[in-house]
Design an enzyme around this catalytic site. Structure first.
Site, PDB file in Angstrom:
ATOM      1  N   ASP A 113     -12.967  57.353 -40.190  1.00 32.54           N
ATOM      2  CA  ASP A 113     -14.295  57.036 -39.380  1.00 32.54           C
ATOM      3  C   ASP A 113     -14.269  55.590 -39.197  1.00 32.54           C
ATOM      4  O   ASP A 113     -14.319  54.927 -40.153  1.00 32.54           O
ATOM      5  CB  ASP A 113     -15.512  57.456 -40.582  1.00 32.54           C
ATOM      6  CG  ASP A 113     -16.960  56.980 -40.305  1.00 32.54           C
ATOM      7  OD1 ASP A 113     -16.914  56.458 -39.424  1.00 32.54           O
ATOM      8  OD2 ASP A 113     -18.099  57.559 -40.868  1.00 32.54           O
ATOM      9  N   TYR A 118     -25.087  51.044 -24.213  1.00 32.36           N
ATOM     10  CA  TYR A 118     -23.824  51.469 -24.126  1.00 32.36           C
ATOM     11  C   TYR A 118     -22.898  50.345 -23.673  1.00 32.36           C
ATOM     12  O   TYR A 118     -21.696  50.371 -24.244  1.00 32.36           O
ATOM     13  CB  TYR A 118     -23.778  52.886 -23.096  1.00 32.36           C
ATOM     14  CG  TYR A 118     -22.359  53.430 -23.033  1.00 32.36           C
ATOM     15  CD1 TYR A 118     -21.862  54.335 -24.210  1.00 32.36           C
ATOM     16  CD2 TYR A 118     -21.646  53.401 -21.862  1.00 32.36           C
ATOM     17  CE1 TYR A 118     -20.679  54.752 -23.923  1.00 32.36           C
ATOM     18  CE2 TYR A 118     -20.519  53.938 -21.759  1.00 32.36           C
ATOM     19  CZ  TYR A 118     -20.181  54.778 -22.639  1.00 32.36           C
ATOM     20  OH  TYR A 118     -18.740  55.420 -22.496  1.00 32.36           O
ATOM     21  N   LYS A 152     -19.495  48.880 -25.242  1.00 37.16           N
ATOM     22  CA  LYS A 152     -18.099  49.312 -24.562  1.00 37.16           C
ATOM     23  C   LYS A 152     -17.559  48.194 -24.069  1.00 37.16           C
ATOM     24  O   LYS A 152     -16.432  47.785 -24.082  1.00 37.16           O
ATOM     25  CB  LYS A 152     -18.329  50.305 -23.481  1.00 37.16           C
ATOM     26  CG  LYS A 152     -18.465  51.549 -23.703  1.00 37.16           C
ATOM     27  CD  LYS A 152     -17.751  52.324 -24.542  1.00 37.16           C
ATOM     28  CE  LYS A 152     -16.427  52.588 -23.475  1.00 37.16           C
ATOM     29  NZ  LYS A 152     -15.415  53.533 -24.536  1.00 37.16           N
TER      30      LYS A 152
END
Length: 253
Positions: free
Chosen positions: A17, A111, A115
């Site tokens: 995880d 996002y 990223k």
């Protein structure tokens, strides 16, 4: 792992995880224990969230940043010292080139934050270990890639996708490149054409549908092309119907 071992090599499957530092630490520990070294790190694990700022709950923001930017940083942080001991390492993050034009953030702000953080980790590895046998790069696909994500989020049909083999070939090229080739923020097909001499015809092998060239939808904003006609909303597979209504995919995707 079984498929890899059938090729005659060793594999070590580890459930991780990326939000949990102890999982990342254990993954690195087990890898060193089994193989004695770490030469290549590919940060590919990622969470997708293509929504506007006002449609982004903070728990979703936390999720994607924990997995994408924080998770890849943690893995890089732990692998670099192991690489440094052997004087060789390749850090490759599956993330886009950092954009400066404001329109690239429309519908992708959260996002992009997550990223671009991945890209920064790769650039940091390149800068901090330059001349020490360790390189860092980011790689981003020009088209949608066939994957569980493209299927689950219904990112067009197969005629709009390329096979994941194009990214695998980029990784093979980068791990084999000299130490002097470092710090690049790459688009997959451009890298293969510029550095390995592939032609547009050669790239046809990566098409999911052999006689259809997929649109380079993910590369558009990287080169400053207008994204006004490309509006994609995705984030929760349980709400795909709503996302489809908010999306305009007719032009490029």
């Amino acid at each position: 792992a079984e498929e890899i071992e059938q090729l005659g090599v060793k594999a070590l499957p580890v459930k991780v995880d990326m939000r949990k530092l102890e999982d990342v630490q254990e993954c690195v520990r087990l890898t060193v224990e089994k193989f004695g070294r770490i030469d290549i790190l590919v940060n590919n694990a990622s969470a997708l969230w293509w929504q506007r700022i006002e449609d982004t709950p903070m728990n979703k923001y936390d999720l994607i940043t924990q997995i994408n930017s924080r998770g890849s940083f943690a893995m890089t942080h732990l692998c670099l010292p192991v690489m440094a001991k052997n004087g060789f390492g390749r850090v490759i993050n599956m993330s886009p080139p950092i954009q400066t034009h404001f329109r690239a953030y429309k519908g992708f702000t959260a996002y992009n934050i997550s990223k671009f953080g991945m890209t920064m980790s790769a650039m940091g590895a390149a800068a901090e270990f330059e001349g020490k046998g360790i390189t860092g790069h980011s790689v981003w696909p020009a088209t949608v890639i066939e994957s569980q994500a493209s299927k689950n989020f219904e990112l067009g049909g197969r005629e709009m996708w390329r096979k994941a083999a194009i990214l695998a070939d980029c990784v093979l090229g980068l791990v084999s490149a000299p130490d002097s080739y470092t710090g690049k923020q790459l688009i997959d097909d451009e890298y293969l054409m510029d550095e390995h001499g592939l032609t547009a015809d050669d790239l046809a092998v990566y098409r999911c549908v052999p006689d259809v060239e997929p649109p380079r939808a993910l590369a558009g904003s990287v080169h400053g092309e207008s994204t006004a006609e490309l509006s994609i909303r995705r984030g929760d597979v349980r709400k795909l119907e709503d996302d489809h209504k908010k999306s305009n995919l007719t032009s490029k995707l």
